[in-house]
Design a protein around this motif. Structure first.
Motif, PDB file in Angstrom:
ATOM      1  N   LEU A  96       0.858  -1.184   0.000  1.00 32.40           N
ATOM      2  CA  LEU A  96       0.000   0.000   0.000  1.00 32.40           C
ATOM      3  C   LEU A  96       0.892   1.231   0.000  1.00 32.40           C
ATOM      4  N   HIS A  97       0.793   2.005  -1.075  1.00 36.62           N
ATOM      5  CA  HIS A  97       1.583   3.236  -1.208  1.00 36.62           C
ATOM      6  C   HIS A  97       0.624   4.404  -1.396  1.00 36.62           C
ATOM      7  N   VAL A  98       0.748   5.417  -0.547  1.00 33.17           N
ATOM      8  CA  VAL A  98      -0.113   6.599  -0.620  1.00 33.17           C
ATOM      9  C   VAL A  98       0.734   7.801  -1.010  1.00 33.17           C
ATOM     10  N   ASN A  99       0.379   8.428  -2.129  1.00 37.61           N
ATOM     11  CA  ASN A  99       1.041   9.644  -2.588  1.00 37.61           C
ATOM     12  C   ASN A  99       0.176  10.829  -2.175  1.00 37.61           C
ATOM     13  N   ASN A 100       0.718  11.697  -1.346  1.00 33.62           N
ATOM     14  CA  ASN A 100      -0.074  12.748  -0.709  1.00 33.62           C
ATOM     15  C   ASN A 100       0.683  14.074  -0.777  1.00 33.62           C
ATOM     16  N   ILE A 146      -2.093  15.822   3.532  1.00 33.20           N
ATOM     17  CA  ILE A 146      -3.361  15.768   4.258  1.00 33.20           C
ATOM     18  C   ILE A 146      -3.310  14.590   5.234  1.00 33.20           C
ATOM     19  N   PRO A 147      -3.526  14.798   6.519  1.00 30.61           N
ATOM     20  CA  PRO A 147      -3.510  13.671   7.466  1.00 30.61           C
ATOM     21  C   PRO A 147      -4.606  12.659   7.124  1.00 30.61           C
ATOM     22  N   PHE A 148      -4.284  11.373   7.250  1.00 27.98           N
ATOM     23  CA  PHE A 148      -5.272  10.337   6.950  1.00 27.98           C
ATOM     24  C   PHE A 148      -5.091   9.145   7.889  1.00 27.98           C
ATOM     25  N   TRP A 149      -6.185   8.423   8.068  1.00 25.24           N
ATOM     26  CA  TRP A 149      -6.181   7.164   8.804  1.00 25.24           C
ATOM     27  C   TRP A 149      -6.253   6.029   7.785  1.00 25.24           C
ATOM     28  N   TYR A 150      -5.622   4.915   8.098  1.00 21.86           N
ATOM     29  CA  TYR A 150      -5.709   3.777   7.182  1.00 21.86           C
ATOM     30  C   TYR A 150      -5.844   2.479   7.968  1.00 21.86           C
ATOM     31  N   THR A 163       0.694  11.068   7.122  1.00 20.86           N
ATOM     32  CA  THR A 163       0.569  11.961   5.966  1.00 20.86           C
ATOM     33  C   THR A 163       1.243  11.349   4.740  1.00 20.86           C
ATOM     34  N   THR A 164       2.090  10.353   4.939  1.00 22.01           N
ATOM     35  CA  THR A 164       2.679   9.580   3.838  1.00 22.01           C
ATOM     36  C   THR A 164       2.701   8.116   4.259  1.00 22.01           C
ATOM     37  N   LEU A 165       2.725   7.225   3.270  1.00 22.90           N
ATOM     38  CA  LEU A 165       2.722   5.799   3.607  1.00 22.90           C
ATOM     39  C   LEU A 165       3.283   4.993   2.445  1.00 22.90           C
TER      40      LEU A 165
END
Length: 268
Positions: A183-187, A191-195, A210-212
């Motif tokens: 799982l790769h999140v480009n942000n 923006i803060p996020f929960w996963y 904010t990145t993952l």
């Protein structure tokens, strides 16, 4: 290719995001539905439709939405929409929101021009979060607390309500390799996020970032799923995706004639 049993119903309506540019001291009535028509696709693969200028109120600049609904004889239904503008001025400010950023541009007679502008970012109760002077064109980040942005330049004012933005503001990739789930999140806007990541319905990873860029060991034939939640424009946004276990892939290619008329036969 012509569609012999198909038609498209077209409606032109005032956009739910519409902004008006009206003359002072002038009463204006704008109907919800500006125009509608039905177009047969029996003889053509595509058709250009000219909107009559009489459907638009005089001396008003506004944003409107064209909604096309495809209907076939076997009840297949596909709907697409497009937001457009009609100007009451040779000058225009355009705001495009994507990936947590706002692209700001100024146009004169349809040509992008450099200029200066004032940008205001407003919160839930229209409180001022930030105001700044900048040059256009420009790309600015949008704080997740903001619900509206306003741009003023050369006597014009343009606003965008962020809660109405349907496009996801986070880009991600969720995929499986021979032995891992990634799982790769480009942000870009941070923006803060929960996963959460699930395997066979059980949570195997979660967090607030904010990145993952995470990798999980893939075991057996269990399916995986993920959920990303973030706040934008004062609303909670949720992204979900399933990643089932696929032991074998089937690729199917169909070769046939591009056009078949009623009564004709074609080899597939």
């Amino acid at each position: 290719m012509p569609i012999y049993d198909g038609k498209v119903d077209l409606r032109v309506v005032t956009s739910p995001l519409y902004t008006l540019d009206v003359k002072a001291n002038k009463a204006n009535f704008i109907p919800d539905t500006l125009w509608q028509t039905s177009v047969s696709l029996a003889d053509v693969a595509e058709k250009e439709i000219v909107l009559p200028d009489s459907i638009f109120p005089a001396d008003i600049g506004l944003t409107f939405r064209a909604i096309g609904t495809y209907l076939s004889s076997d009840n297949e239904r596909i709907e697409r929409s497009l937001d457009l503008n009609i100007l009451n001025s040779e000058k225009e400010i355009r705001i495009a929101v994507k990936d947590g950023h706002a692209e700001l541009k100024y146009f004169e007679k349809g040509v992008a021009m450099p200029t200066t502008a004032q940008l205001m970012k407003l919160g839930e109760h229209r409180e001022m979060l930030k105001t700044e002077n900048l040059s256009l064109p420009n790309l600015v980040s949008i704080p997740w607390q903001a619900e509206e942005i306003v741009v003023k330049s050369n006597g014009l004012s343009k606003s965008v309500y962020l809660e109405d933005q349907e496009q996801a503001q986070l880009n991600y990739r969720f995929y499986r390799t021979a032995d891992s789930v990634i799982l790769h999140v480009n942000n870009p806007a941070m923006i803060p996020f929960w996963y959460r990541v699930h395997r066979a319905g059980r949570t195997i990873a979660s967090g607030y970032h904010t990145t993952l860029n995470s990798k999980f060991l893939a075991r057996g034939k269990d399916g995986y799923s993920m959920e990303i939640t973030y706040l934008f424009g004062g609303k909670s946004k949720v992204i979900q995706e399933e990643l089932p276990y696929v032991e074998k892939n089937l690729n199917l290619a169909v070769n046939t004639a591009t056009t078949v008329y009623p009564g004709q036969k074609a080899d597939v």
